[in-house]
Design a protein around this motif. Structure first.
Motif, PDB file in Angstrom:
ATOM      1  N   ILE A 175      22.114  -9.511  44.720  1.00 57.80           N
ATOM      2  CA  ILE A 175      22.584 -10.421  44.005  1.00 57.80           C
ATOM      3  C   ILE A 175      23.676 -10.080  43.026  1.00 57.80           C
ATOM      4  O   ILE A 175      23.162  -9.057  42.217  1.00 57.80           O
ATOM      5  CB  ILE A 175      21.538 -11.165  43.431  1.00 57.80           C
ATOM      6  N   VAL A 176      24.902 -10.679  42.858  1.00 59.39           N
ATOM      7  CA  VAL A 176      25.858 -10.071  42.019  1.00 59.39           C
ATOM      8  C   VAL A 176      26.187 -11.352  41.000  1.00 59.39           C
ATOM      9  O   VAL A 176      26.480 -12.355  41.343  1.00 59.39           O
ATOM     10  CB  VAL A 176      27.131  -9.613  42.789  1.00 59.39           C
ATOM     11  N   ALA A 177      26.295 -10.820  39.693  1.00 60.96           N
ATOM     12  CA  ALA A 177      26.800 -11.900  38.732  1.00 60.96           C
ATOM     13  C   ALA A 177      27.997 -11.332  38.078  1.00 60.96           C
ATOM     14  O   ALA A 177      28.241 -10.105  38.044  1.00 60.96           O
ATOM     15  CB  ALA A 177      25.791 -12.222  37.729  1.00 60.96           C
ATOM     16  N   MET A 178      28.611 -12.059  37.536  1.00 58.63           N
ATOM     17  CA  MET A 178      29.887 -12.034  36.606  1.00 58.63           C
ATOM     18  C   MET A 178      29.492 -11.642  35.208  1.00 58.63           C
ATOM     19  O   MET A 178      29.051 -12.419  34.840  1.00 58.63           O
ATOM     20  CB  MET A 178      31.187 -13.023  36.638  1.00 58.63           C
ATOM     21  N   THR A 179      30.083 -10.636  34.656  1.00 58.20           N
ATOM     22  CA  THR A 179      29.680 -10.092  33.250  1.00 58.20           C
ATOM     23  C   THR A 179      31.012  -9.799  32.554  1.00 58.20           C
ATOM     24  O   THR A 179      32.089  -9.197  32.898  1.00 58.20           O
ATOM     25  CB  THR A 179      28.871  -8.933  33.308  1.00 58.20           C
ATOM     26  N   ASN A 180      31.147 -10.181  31.311  1.00 62.13           N
ATOM     27  CA  ASN A 180      32.062 -10.350  30.636  1.00 62.13           C
ATOM     28  C   ASN A 180      32.130  -8.776  29.631  1.00 62.13           C
ATOM     29  O   ASN A 180      31.212  -8.604  28.975  1.00 62.13           O
ATOM     30  CB  ASN A 180      32.321 -11.340  29.555  1.00 62.13           C
ATOM     31  N   THR A 181      32.867  -8.136  29.994  1.00 59.28           N
ATOM     32  CA  THR A 181      33.167  -6.557  29.295  1.00 59.28           C
ATOM     33  C   THR A 181      33.787  -6.770  28.018  1.00 59.28           C
ATOM     34  O   THR A 181      33.851  -5.536  27.580  1.00 59.28           O
ATOM     35  CB  THR A 181      33.837  -5.774  30.397  1.00 59.28           C
ATOM     36  N   GLY A 182      34.319  -7.651  27.625  1.00 52.84           N
ATOM     37  CA  GLY A 182      35.177  -7.862  26.628  1.00 52.84           C
ATOM     38  C   GLY A 182      36.619  -7.841  26.699  1.00 52.84           C
ATOM     39  O   GLY A 182      37.237  -8.711  26.118  1.00 52.84           O
ATOM     40  N   THR A 183      37.224  -7.162  27.691  1.00 50.27           N
ATOM     41  CA  THR A 183      38.578  -7.448  27.994  1.00 50.27           C
ATOM     42  C   THR A 183      38.686  -8.263  29.516  1.00 50.27           C
ATOM     43  O   THR A 183      39.981  -8.492  29.733  1.00 50.27           O
ATOM     44  CB  THR A 183      39.058  -5.955  28.260  1.00 50.27           C
ATOM     45  N   CYS A 184      37.736  -8.179  30.168  1.00 44.44           N
ATOM     46  CA  CYS A 184      38.004  -8.878  31.721  1.00 44.44           C
ATOM     47  C   CYS A 184      36.604  -9.035  32.234  1.00 44.44           C
ATOM     48  O   CYS A 184      35.456  -8.671  31.518  1.00 44.44           O
ATOM     49  CB  CYS A 184      38.651  -7.978  32.708  1.00 44.44           C
ATOM     50  N   TRP A 185      36.296  -9.864  33.112  1.00 37.18           N
ATOM     51  CA  TRP A 185      35.125 -10.166  33.845  1.00 37.18           C
ATOM     52  C   TRP A 185      35.219  -9.326  35.058  1.00 37.18           C
ATOM     53  O   TRP A 185      35.821  -8.910  35.545  1.00 37.18           O
ATOM     54  CB  TRP A 185      35.351 -11.798  34.354  1.00 37.18           C
ATOM     55  N   TRP A 186      33.594  -8.763  35.170  1.00 38.27           N
ATOM     56  CA  TRP A 186      33.398  -7.958  36.129  1.00 38.27           C
ATOM     57  C   TRP A 186      32.221  -8.041  36.912  1.00 38.27           C
ATOM     58  O   TRP A 186      31.298  -8.435  36.231  1.00 38.27           O
ATOM     59  CB  TRP A 186      33.473  -6.556  35.520  1.00 38.27           C
ATOM     60  N   PRO A 187      32.116  -7.884  38.092  1.00 32.82           N
ATOM     61  CA  PRO A 187      30.887  -8.151  38.958  1.00 32.82           C
ATOM     62  C   PRO A 187      29.950  -6.874  38.782  1.00 32.82           C
ATOM     63  O   PRO A 187      30.261  -5.906  38.692  1.00 32.82           O
ATOM     64  CB  PRO A 187      31.329  -8.300  40.438  1.00 32.82           C
ATOM     65  N   VAL A 188      28.877  -7.412  38.484  1.00 34.47           N
ATOM     66  CA  VAL A 188      27.550  -6.494  38.106  1.00 34.47           C
ATOM     67  C   VAL A 188      26.429  -7.098  39.165  1.00 34.47           C
ATOM     68  O   VAL A 188      26.126  -8.019  39.355  1.00 34.47           O
ATOM     69  CB  VAL A 188      27.233  -6.572  36.674  1.00 34.47           C
ATOM     70  N   GLN A 189      25.742  -5.704  39.763  1.00 36.87           N
ATOM     71  CA  GLN A 189      24.792  -6.067  40.537  1.00 36.87           C
ATOM     72  C   GLN A 189      23.567  -6.571  39.541  1.00 36.87           C
ATOM     73  O   GLN A 189      23.108  -5.653  38.509  1.00 36.87           O
ATOM     74  CB  GLN A 189      24.196  -5.090  41.392  1.00 36.87           C
ATOM     75  N   ILE A 190      22.917  -7.606  39.864  1.00 38.59           N
ATOM     76  CA  ILE A 190      21.701  -7.984  38.985  1.00 38.59           C
ATOM     77  C   ILE A 190      20.220  -7.412  40.003  1.00 38.59           C
ATOM     78  O   ILE A 190      20.297  -6.265  39.881  1.00 38.59           O
ATOM     79  CB  ILE A 190      21.596  -9.297  38.510  1.00 38.59           C
ATOM     80  N   PRO A 191      19.766  -8.094  40.553  1.00 35.09           N
ATOM     81  CA  PRO A 191      18.506  -7.617  41.424  1.00 35.09           C
ATOM     82  C   PRO A 191      18.919  -7.304  42.582  1.00 35.09           C
ATOM     83  O   PRO A 191      19.964  -7.568  43.339  1.00 35.09           O
ATOM     84  CB  PRO A 191      17.494  -8.783  41.093  1.00 35.09           C
ATOM     85  N   ARG A 192      18.111  -6.401  43.441  1.00 34.88           N
ATOM     86  CA  ARG A 192      18.013  -6.267  44.710  1.00 34.88           C
ATOM     87  C   ARG A 192      16.712  -6.633  45.395  1.00 34.88           C
ATOM     88  O   ARG A 192      15.874  -5.972  44.615  1.00 34.88           O
ATOM     89  CB  ARG A 192      18.146  -4.823  44.958  1.00 34.88           C
ATOM     90  N   TRP A 193      16.600  -7.271  46.485  1.00 29.90           N
ATOM     91  CA  TRP A 193      15.447  -7.661  47.148  1.00 29.90           C
ATOM     92  C   TRP A 193      15.353  -7.242  48.389  1.00 29.90           C
ATOM     93  O   TRP A 193      16.281  -7.247  49.069  1.00 29.90           O
ATOM     94  CB  TRP A 193      15.348  -9.224  46.684  1.00 29.90           C
ATOM     95  N   ARG A 194      14.203  -6.902  48.926  1.00 39.95           N
ATOM     96  CA  ARG A 194      13.871  -6.820  50.207  1.00 39.95           C
ATOM     97  C   ARG A 194      13.751  -8.339  50.941  1.00 39.95           C
ATOM     98  O   ARG A 194      13.007  -9.189  50.086  1.00 39.95           O
ATOM     99  CB  ARG A 194      12.599  -6.408  50.636  1.00 39.95           C
TER     100      ARG A 194
END
Length: 133
Positions: A104-123
């Motif tokens: 599951i990937v969410a967009m995170t604001n790094t301050g200069t741009c939005w960046w996709p970040v993996q939140i959890p991994r599930w079986r």
């Protein structure tokens, strides 16, 4: 760093060092290159006309299938619900299978741009996981 290459003592402040680096770059980029016969600064102006602007947000098609995080901090994928970390309720996330895991990937604001970040991994809880890659 070797002492002969350390510039700390040559400049009183970091700002002076930055100014010296900028001056050096201007000097180097203004020199005529022997292979191209043009200065780098002039070539860059010509090449910029051929470049395209990068999008403000990454293309999300590669991230998986879009889902909305429910009020209980879960997303439904196939016939199962998967939890997400706090702070994602009401936001868009993307779900895809990588190997034997649901990512599951969410967009995170790094301050200069939005960046996709993996939140959890599930079986995967069921045999069906949409967005299989």
């Amino acid at each position: 760093m070797p002492t002969e290459a350390n510039l700390r003592g040559a400049y009183g402040t970091f700002g002076e060092l930055v100014a010296a680096c900028e001056k050096w770059c201007e000097h180097i980029n203004a020199r005529v290159h022997r292979e191209t016969g043009a200065a780098s600064v002039d070539r860059l102006a010509v090449e910029r006309a051929h470049l395209h602007v990068l999008p403000g947000e990454p293309h999300t098609a590669a991230l998986g299938e879009e889902r909305l995080v429910n009020d209980d901090q879960t997303v439904r994928v196939g016939s199962a619900r998967y939890s997400t970390p706090p702070g994602h309720v009401g936001t868009r996330v993307w779900c895809r299978t990588v190997g034997e895991e649901l990512v599951i990937v969410a967009m995170t604001n790094t301050g200069t741009c939005w960046w996709p970040v993996q939140i959890p991994r599930w079986r995967p809880l069921s045999g069906e996981v949409s967005g299989r890659r």
